[in-house]
Structure formats: C-alpha cells, structure tokens
Design an enzyme around this catalytic site. Sequence first.
Site, PDB file in Angstrom:
ATOM      1  N   GLY A  54      -3.185  -4.991   5.865  1.00 30.35           N
ATOM      2  CA  GLY A  54      -4.809  -4.571   6.089  1.00 30.35           C
ATOM      3  C   GLY A  54      -5.482  -5.827   6.681  1.00 30.35           C
ATOM      4  N   CYS A  81       2.480  -7.753   3.857  1.00 27.76           N
ATOM      5  CA  CYS A  81       1.339  -8.760   4.664  1.00 27.76           C
ATOM      6  C   CYS A  81      -0.066  -8.902   3.402  1.00 27.76           C
ATOM      7  CB  CYS A  81       0.814  -8.101   5.873  1.00 27.76           C
ATOM      8  SG  CYS A  81      -0.102  -9.104   6.769  1.00 27.76           S
ATOM      9  N   TYR A  82      -0.952  -8.037   3.803  1.00 27.79           N
ATOM     10  CA  TYR A  82      -2.080  -7.869   2.560  1.00 27.79           C
ATOM     11  C   TYR A  82      -1.436  -7.555   1.339  1.00 27.79           C
ATOM     12  CZ  TYR A  82      -6.350  -6.934   0.150  1.00 27.79           C
ATOM     13  OH  TYR A  82      -7.300  -6.933  -0.555  1.00 27.79           O
ATOM     14  N   HIS A 168       5.430  -7.604   9.328  1.00 31.10           N
ATOM     15  CA  HIS A 168       5.541  -6.079   9.495  1.00 31.10           C
ATOM     16  C   HIS A 168       6.684  -5.373   9.826  1.00 31.10           C
ATOM     17  CE1 HIS A 168       1.059  -5.521   8.751  1.00 31.10           C
ATOM     18  NE2 HIS A 168       1.079  -6.791   9.227  1.00 31.10           N
ATOM     19  N   GLU A 170       7.470  -2.340   9.980  1.00 25.05           N
ATOM     20  CA  GLU A 170       7.186  -0.810  10.653  1.00 25.05           C
ATOM     21  C   GLU A 170       7.066  -0.844  12.089  1.00 25.05           C
ATOM     22  OE1 GLU A 170       3.082  -2.311   9.123  1.00 25.05           O
ATOM     23  OE2 GLU A 170       5.278  -2.732   8.684  1.00 25.05           O
ATOM     24  N   ASP A 226       1.395  21.352  20.009  1.00 29.49           N
ATOM     25  CA  ASP A 226       0.988  21.327  18.708  1.00 29.49           C
ATOM     26  C   ASP A 226       0.599  22.683  18.302  1.00 29.49           C
ATOM     27  OD1 ASP A 226       1.361  18.699  18.992  1.00 29.49           O
ATOM     28  OD2 ASP A 226      -0.764  18.122  19.375  1.00 29.49           O
ATOM     29  N   LYS A 367       4.130  13.409  16.479  1.00 24.91           N
ATOM     30  CA  LYS A 367       4.528  14.466  17.617  1.00 24.91           C
ATOM     31  C   LYS A 367       5.914  14.688  17.819  1.00 24.91           C
ATOM     32  CE  LYS A 367       1.984  15.691  20.771  1.00 24.91           C
ATOM     33  NZ  LYS A 367       1.164  16.828  21.017  1.00 24.91           N
TER      34      LYS A 367
END
Length: 511
Positions: A54, A81-82, A168, A170, A226, A367
């Site tokens: 964050g 992190c945060y 991070h 991710e 979609d 997606k």
Amino acid sequence: MQVEILILDFGSQYTQLIARRLREEGIYSEIVPYFDGLKAAKEKKPKGIIFSGGPASVYEKDAYRVDKEIYELGLPILGICYGMQLITVDFGGEVVRADHHEYGKAELFIDEPHKLFDDVSNPTIVWMSHGDRVEKLAPGFKRIAHTSNAPYAAIVNEEKEIYAIQFHPEVTHSVEGQKILRNFARNVCGVTSKWDMAHFAKEQIKKIREQVGDNKVICALSGGVDSSVTAALLHEAIGDKLVPIFVDTGLLRKNEREQVEHAFKNVLHVPLITVDAREKFLSKLKGVVDPEEKRKIIGHTFIEVFDEEAKKHKDAKFLAQGTLYPDVIESVSVKGPSKTIKSHHNVGGLPDWMQFELIEPLRELFKDEVRKLGIELGLPSELIYRHPFPGPGLAIRIMGEVNEEDLNILREADAILIQELKAWGLYNDVWQAFAVLLNVRSVGVMGDNRTYDNTVAIRCVSSTDGMTATFSHLPHEFLERVSTRIINEVDGINRVVYDISSKPPATIEWE
C-alpha cells in the site's frame, strides 16, 4: 466457492495481481478491504491470509490498521511490503523512513532453507517498491532473507506462522515470485484444492439459477468477449429466461453489428434483440469533449435504453453485464483504499429509478480467465480471442467531440490496422490494437497539393490481463504498411503515429 486465501487490500495497485497469481496456480482467492478483514476471515474461513502492499506509511496518523484479533485466528499470514511493516509495528518492532526510496529489481539472498522458498533460486531477483523499512524486528520474529539494501527482506514468526516480505512477489519483475506465493498457499497453509474454470462455471450456473428463479434476465451485449461469455453462461443457466439485447450505439467498429448478429443467431443459436439507438447516443454526445463526461453519458444512456426495452418483457427483473475485475479495480476502490484511475460505464451500480437488479457473473475474473471460461462453455475461438473493446466504444478513441464524420474516419483506419495484423499473422500476438483519432491537424503533401488533415495514433499493446501492458514491438515494415494504407485509403488523414507508452504510467485506452 471456497476461498482458500483471503487477501486484505491496503491500497496497492498490485493487489489484484496477488489474486491473479494464486488463481494461475489453481488456488481460489478473493480480495476484501483491510477494514473488513476480520469479519471476512470469520465468514469465509480461508486457510491463509495475505496483507497487500500500500502507498501509506505505518507511522502516519491515519495509517491503515487491522483488528489485531485477526492474528489470533490461528491462520497463517503473509505480509507484503506495507503488510510487512504493519505486522512489525503490531508485534512491537520498529519501522522507519528509508534514507532512499527503493524502487526496482534487487537480488534476494535466502539466509536459510525454508518452505516459503522451496524451489526458489538463491539468490533470486525480486521487485522492490517502498519508502519505509524495518529497523528492528518484533520479538518472536527472525530474518530468513535479505538484499543489499534491505537487511530484513523476509522474516517469520514460526510459532504464529506469520510471514512478511519487503518485496512484491506478485509482479512479473520478481522472477520467482509466483513460486513464493504458491509455497505460502500450498506448503504453509496446506491448500490442496485445484480451482479452474470448470468449477467456476458450475458454481456460477448454480448461483444464477438460485438468484433468478422464475424471472427473466436482460443481458447487455456489446459483442465483445466479456458480454458474449456472460450471455453464454446465462443461457446455459436459465435458457429461454435470458433476453439478450444488443444495442447499436453508433460507436461500434466497422461491420460490428452484422458480425454480432451472425455470431449469436447462427453460431450460438441464442435469440438476439437488436436496438438501434445510434441517433440517441450521438445527440447526447454532441458538444461533449471531456472523457469522463463522455463515459458517464454513454453509461447512463445505455441504462436508459435497457430500461425502455425491459418494459417490453414480462418478468424482466435482472440486468446482466460483463463487468470484469480490472474494470472494478480501475473504476472505484470497492475492495479497499486503491486509488481511482478512471470510471467504467458498467461499474458502480444502477440508478435508483431502475427497475431491475444487477447480475455480474464475471466481476471477479480477469480477461484471460474469461477466455478460458468461454472455451469451457463452447464458444467459438474467433469470438473468444477477439481483442478487447471498451463499452463506450469509439467515443473514447476520438479526442474531443464525437460526430458521425470522425467516427467513419476512425472506423476505416481501425479496420485497416486489424486487417493488416491478421494478414501478417500478428493479431494473436497482440493483446489489444486500435486506432485513435487525435483531432490534431498537421500540414502534409499529397501529390502536388498541400493538405491540413487529421493525425491518427496506432495503439498496440502486449499484456495478459490488461492490468499492466507494454507497447507491442511490431516490425517497422508492418507499421509502414499500415501507415501507407491508412493515409492512401482514408480521406481526412495525412499522418500516422505509433504509441510507444506502456501501462503504467499510461492507460491502454487514451480516454
């Protein structure tokens, strides 16, 4: 669906990527705002919890906090992190502002073998993005990895099974970050289930049937991936109780109305109602130049059209839309304190005067997951792998006011780009490709005559989920061919430029 890993959002623009990486490993995860963490953990009963990163600092007056009871649930926790800094402060450690903001790649050195780092190289490359650092470990914690600038890059409290990392995992820049997330879920939390689109389809079909009952559902169709998958899923669930409506807004690509009608009537064998609302949309957009105002006008008009059509259908109680996770994240911070980037026409609920409830079965999907679901439902690949197309259509690819003349110019330029991508075998290598009419005129020469005509920008990006993207590195010969054709074949254009910005800092669409 059983939530295996619960992710608490503390405002990072990367939060949704944590969920995405876990889902790629067949581990179903959901994101909730940090302030709902304890309640959600008790209700959803996950096997582990992740605190996201964050933008805030833990020592600020209004820093984001969690109810400390969450640490007493007996669930493994991973702070990123945060999240790491919050855990450190909550358990009595110290966090200070770093002398230098650390942003970019770093070498992570693993200090001792640990199940969090199973099958991870030592050293490995990770992505740092922080302005604060842990100065003193909290009692009960020990270091298990470091970098040259972060002495406490990974820490653990073995007794409480609380882990924290400064980097991070991710983001793709962390080369083996996905392994670390997988290790946390599989090795630490003991997740054994394998979630996939077959499970998702089965669960959603059951959920839709229970929600809809004997009522009818109007499905908003744009012709894109979609809404097409949404319609197919609903048709599988409720059959002829589905009322699919395709609105010709006048903002569609060249021949798109004909293509959509053919696909649904002749390929999917789903009855389709087409509403011609071209004049209505264009009249409401007249004189409007602000992109946010254009989006909102289109969204409201879209709803009006469906409300008018709904009154013609008995028992139409629900409206279905193909809203995706990236739409939600970019539009409004419904999951936590993430910052709004731009609004989306199909996000944010329905106006009070509307007479039906909203169904968004794809709201938690990315997606690429939607495409996998489409294949699972038997949709044709040519429909599934079409490039994404925004709900507001060509209106947000024209800088400034939208009018019929500019729409026709843009349609022709865009069609040439897509034709050439397919002819060169590049279409499936590009995530999204389109032309943008800049409404910037420049001097040119055609034959012996001076021209003062429009500039078109070509936008081609490579991505997996639309959350991040890089411009596509296409052959110069291809770009030259596209430019030559557009200038020669489309009246009103004398200059073509190629957009080489990535997301972030730019968005994929120009407006």
